[in-house]
Design a protein around this motif. Structure first.
Motif, short mmCIF file in Angstrom:
data_model
loop_
_atom_site.label_atom_id
_atom_site.label_comp_id
_atom_site.label_asym_id
_atom_site.label_seq_id
_atom_site.Cartn_x
_atom_site.Cartn_y
_atom_site.Cartn_z
N ALA A 38 0.83 -1.20 0.00
CA ALA A 38 0.00 0.00 0.00
C ALA A 38 0.86 1.25 0.00
O ALA A 38 0.58 2.22 -0.73
N VAL A 39 1.92 1.26 0.80
CA VAL A 39 2.81 2.42 0.84
C VAL A 39 3.50 2.63 -0.50
O VAL A 39 3.61 3.76 -1.01
N LEU A 40 3.97 1.52 -1.11
CA LEU A 40 4.61 1.63 -2.43
C LEU A 40 3.63 2.13 -3.48
O LEU A 40 4.00 2.92 -4.36
N LEU A 41 2.38 1.69 -3.41
CA LEU A 41 1.37 2.15 -4.36
C LEU A 41 1.11 3.64 -4.20
O LEU A 41 0.98 4.38 -5.19
N VAL A 42 1.05 4.11 -2.96
CA VAL A 42 0.84 5.54 -2.72
C VAL A 42 1.99 6.36 -3.29
O VAL A 42 1.78 7.40 -3.94
N PHE A 43 3.22 5.90 -3.06
CA PHE A 43 4.37 6.63 -3.59
C PHE A 43 4.40 6.60 -5.11
O PHE A 43 4.78 7.59 -5.75
N ALA A 44 4.00 5.48 -5.70
CA ALA A 44 3.96 5.40 -7.16
C ALA A 44 2.92 6.37 -7.73
O ALA A 44 3.19 7.06 -8.73
N LEU A 45 1.75 6.42 -7.11
CA LEU A 45 0.72 7.37 -7.56
C LEU A 45 1.18 8.81 -7.38
O LEU A 45 0.94 9.67 -8.25
#
Length: 304
Positions: A38-45
């Motif tokens: 989830a954290v990686l997805l937020v940073f990617a977005l």
């Protein structure tokens, strides 16, 4: 005569392989994995959001830029905007783009060759003051590029190079971080035994470096080149200090000059946006075309 009784042959029954039962994952482990994703997805977005807005905004006209939602599509005007971009002011943007290619491609190739040669020398040769000199190179890594721009401008002014191509190209040849990486790659990629074999065969030092060592350093060469390419393409402050002639501007400095005039010339606003999108494309193309080399180079550098 003694008779031997034949032993009955026993049929072998195949034994099934043991069943390995996997332990069910603990809820805490699943929760931590979900949290990381989830954290990686937020940073990617967060990283892709500005680029997404830039792509969408580049397709809009001036009215839709301010009348619609930033991430909503308007009338598709991408090709019209591109035509306006390269036609404005007698095609000055194409000149800026060519200047950026000159500064980055030529400067990065020369800078990478210098860095690889220096790193190779630091690794394979023994000379007086080697380690103190390499320590000075490491100190240069810690110095921000903006700190040395004023001394570089004064030197270029004394040499009469201000407002010329050389004022941007010559400072880009010095890359302390590239020298450090080149030494690391040389230690990992070029065995000393290969160099000794080349010398026994009669090859000189220049021939050994060019024909033996440099091909073995290809992944490191490409990795250093991409770092140098990105730094040169984004070199804004150095060009701002050295250049006054609009014909010599790189693309980022030219877009900055347009951005300063958008209040007096509102028609420049769509050109700044579409120009920023076009300016990003060469970096994306370079990384995609050379990803096979720089991936292996970064992996080797990380292991070393």
């Amino acid at each position: 005569m003694s008779t031997q009784t034949a032993r009955p042959v026993r049929a072998t029954v195949p034994v099934p392989p043991p069943v390995v039962r996997r332990r069910p994952r603990a809820p805490r482990q699943l929760t931590s994995k979900f949290t990381v994703h989830a954290v990686l997805l937020v940073f990617a977005l967060y990283t892709l959001m500005p680029l997404t807005w830039l792509v969408i905004a580049s397709t809009k006209n001036y009215r839709d830029l301010f009348a619609t939602n930033p991430f909503a599509l308007g009338d598709f005007n991408l090709w019209h905007n591109l035509g306006e971009l390269f036609a404005y002011n007698d095609g000055i943007y194409a000149r800026w783009l060519g200047n950026s290619v000159l500064y980055t491609v030529v400067g990065s190739l020369l800078s990478t060759l210098v860095s690889v040669s220096c790193g190779y020398a630091f690794d394979k040769y023994a000379f007086k003051g080697k380690e103190p000199l390499f320590g000075l190179v490491l100190v240069g890594v810690l110095v921000p590029a903006t700190v040395v721009q004023l001394p570089l401008y004064l030197l270029a002014s004394e040499a009469g190079l201000v407002n010329t191509y050389w004022a941007v190209l010559i400072p880009s040849l010095v890359n302390p971080f590239g020298v450090y990486l080149a030494r690391v790659f040389s230690e990992g990629y070029v065995p000393g035994e290969v160099l000794e074999a080349a010398r026994v065969d009669g090859a000189g030092e220049v021939r050994t470096f060019a024909s033996v060592s440099l091909p073995m350093l290809a992944p490191g060469f490409v990795t250093i080149f991409l770092f140098s390419f990105t730094a040169s393409w984004n070199n804004f402050y150095g060009a701002l200090m050295m250049l006054n002639d609009e014909e010599l501007y790189p693309v980022n400095l030219g877009l900055y000059a347009w951005q300063k005039n958008v209040y007096q010339q509102p028609e420049l606003y769509p050109l700044v946006i579409i120009g920023a999108l076009v300016a990003v494309l060469p970096l994306i193309v370079a990384f995609l075309c050379l990803q096979r080399f720089w991936r292996s180079g970064l992996t080797a550098g990380a292991v070393k």
